[in-house]
Design an enzyme around this catalytic site. Structure first.
Site, PDB file in Angstrom:
ATOM      1  N   HIS A   1      36.104  32.884  36.977  1.00  0.00           N
ATOM      2  CA  HIS A   1      37.496  32.819  37.436  1.00  0.00           C
ATOM      3  C   HIS A   1      37.763  31.552  38.230  1.00  0.00           C
ATOM      4  O   HIS A   1      37.026  31.218  39.165  1.00  0.00           O
ATOM      5  CB  HIS A   1      37.824  34.039  38.297  1.00  0.00           C
ATOM      6  CG  HIS A   1      39.196  33.963  38.915  1.00  0.00           C
ATOM      7  ND1 HIS A   1      40.342  34.135  38.171  1.00  0.00           N
ATOM      8  CD2 HIS A   1      39.587  33.699  40.193  1.00  0.00           C
ATOM      9  CE1 HIS A   1      41.386  34.008  38.967  1.00  0.00           C
ATOM     10  NE2 HIS A   1      40.964  33.727  40.202  1.00  0.00           N
TER      11      HIS A   1
ATOM     12  N   GLU B   1      41.613  34.231  26.185  1.00  0.00           N
ATOM     13  CA  GLU B   1      40.278  33.967  26.714  1.00  0.00           C
ATOM     14  C   GLU B   1      39.255  34.930  26.105  1.00  0.00           C
ATOM     15  O   GLU B   1      38.144  34.528  25.715  1.00  0.00           O
ATOM     16  CB  GLU B   1      40.299  34.103  28.235  1.00  0.00           C
ATOM     17  CG  GLU B   1      41.189  33.078  28.913  1.00  0.00           C
ATOM     18  CD  GLU B   1      41.415  33.370  30.390  1.00  0.00           C
ATOM     19  OE1 GLU B   1      40.598  34.099  30.993  1.00  0.00           O
ATOM     20  OE2 GLU B   1      42.409  32.870  30.943  1.00  0.00           O
TER      21      GLU B   1
ATOM     22  N   HIS C   1      47.467  35.750  30.865  1.00  0.00           N
ATOM     23  CA  HIS C   1      47.581  34.321  30.601  1.00  0.00           C
ATOM     24  C   HIS C   1      46.413  33.904  29.713  1.00  0.00           C
ATOM     25  O   HIS C   1      45.520  34.708  29.446  1.00  0.00           O
ATOM     26  CB  HIS C   1      47.576  33.503  31.903  1.00  0.00           C
ATOM     27  CG  HIS C   1      46.278  33.554  32.643  1.00  0.00           C
ATOM     28  ND1 HIS C   1      45.927  34.613  33.455  1.00  0.00           N
ATOM     29  CD2 HIS C   1      45.225  32.699  32.680  1.00  0.00           C
ATOM     30  CE1 HIS C   1      44.730  34.397  33.966  1.00  0.00           C
ATOM     31  NE2 HIS C   1      44.268  33.236  33.505  1.00  0.00           N
TER      32      HIS C   1
ATOM     33  N   ASP D   1      35.466  37.734  35.098  1.00  0.00           N
ATOM     34  CA  ASP D   1      36.756  37.182  35.495  1.00  0.00           C
ATOM     35  C   ASP D   1      37.296  38.012  36.661  1.00  0.00           C
ATOM     36  O   ASP D   1      36.622  38.925  37.156  1.00  0.00           O
ATOM     37  CB  ASP D   1      37.709  37.177  34.300  1.00  0.00           C
ATOM     38  CG  ASP D   1      38.807  36.136  34.424  1.00  0.00           C
ATOM     39  OD1 ASP D   1      38.909  35.469  35.473  1.00  0.00           O
ATOM     40  OD2 ASP D   1      39.592  35.986  33.466  1.00  0.00           O
TER      41      ASP D   1
END
Length: 274
Positions: A60, A133, A115, A8
């Protein structure tokens, strides 16, 4: 030994805000280079520790951020945004272990750019376990019997990983001061840390077990507003909890739950066009 890296961007060394992770912003190219350098440090550590095969999945946004020509030549790369399993595409039971790097904390928590998948998501649960995530991806790895050996990112992501996965190795390359400010290691020192921690994680692999998901998980996603929840609940099998913005989906396994989460997120994002 065969290893997998989900890479990410928000948790990459020295990146403080969205100007480094959004392709439309002025600092994005710098962010890409730093992301690729972090990935290479983990790859080198893995080969130092005896890896024979290595797969990197760009995880990402549009998932085409890593600079292929600057990535270690002995790895394969999955690049591109339309993937059935998104951040864990290509992961299966053949892998010795997985690394999650450039990771951030889940929605609603302290951390740099924290997030969960999209900004429309406030909270996600698998049964009664709150996940972001990191947790959701770890459950998919666990379904395949693959342990997550190391998480790298900001200090908040590392603490989230340590709370979820006993004995995991972490590498905090920066500390969150606010959502958009960090105290960071110099990239060269961060890369040294990532390489060393990767070696340590592989040496410690016998002490880390896969995060096994529930057999028939109940996925719940709380959205930030009712319009997002309404759209997400249009997916067959979903139910919007009365008086809330929480949408339920009873899955047959964690793979179905993961794919449902992706579809619900895509639907919810359309709320801005309504």
């Amino acid at each position: 030994m065969k290893f997998y890296l989900s890479m990410d961007m928000e948790g990459v060394t020295a990146l403080p805000d969205y100007t480094y992770v959004d392709s439309k912003e002025n600092n994005y190219e710098r962010g890409r280079r730093l992301m690729t350098e972090d990935a290479n440090a983990i790859i080198r550590g893995s080969f130092d520790a005896g890896a024979e095969e290595f797969l990197v999945n760009d995880s990402h946004s549009k998932m085409n951020n890593l600079i292929a020509e600057e990535l270690h030549e002995d790895v394969d790369l999955i690049s591109g945004g339309v993937k059935v399993f998104s951040m864990v595409e290509g992961l299966d039971s053949s892998y010795t272990g997985a690394f999650f790097a450039g990771y951030h904390a889940r929605a609603g928590q302290k951390g740099v750019m924290a997030h969960s998948m999209i900004f429309a998501v406030r909270t996600m649960w698998i049964d009664d376990v709150e996940v972001g995530e990191l947790g959701f991806n770890a459950y998919v790895a666990g379904y395949h019997g693959v342990p997550v050996l190391m998480v790298a990112g900001d200090d908040c992501a590392c603490r989230e990983a340590e709370a979820l996965i006993p004995n995991i190795t972490t590498a905090a390359v920066k500390q969150s001061l606010t959502r958009s400010a960090v105290r960071t290691l110099h990239p060269k020192k961060a890369q040294k840390l990532l390489r060393e921690q990767t070696i340590r994680a592989i040496e410690n692999r016998a002490n880390v077990h896969p995060l096994v998901p529930p057999e028939k998980p109940l996925l719940k996603i709380e959205f930030t507003n009712y319009g997002e929840a309404e759209l997400a609940a249009m997916m067959p099998g979903c139910e919007l909890e009365e008086g809330t913005t929480i949408v339920h989906f009873q899955a047959k396994d964690i793979l179905e739950a993961y794919r449902a989460m992706l579809v619900m997120s895509e639907l919810a994002m359309q709320a801005k066009f309504c």
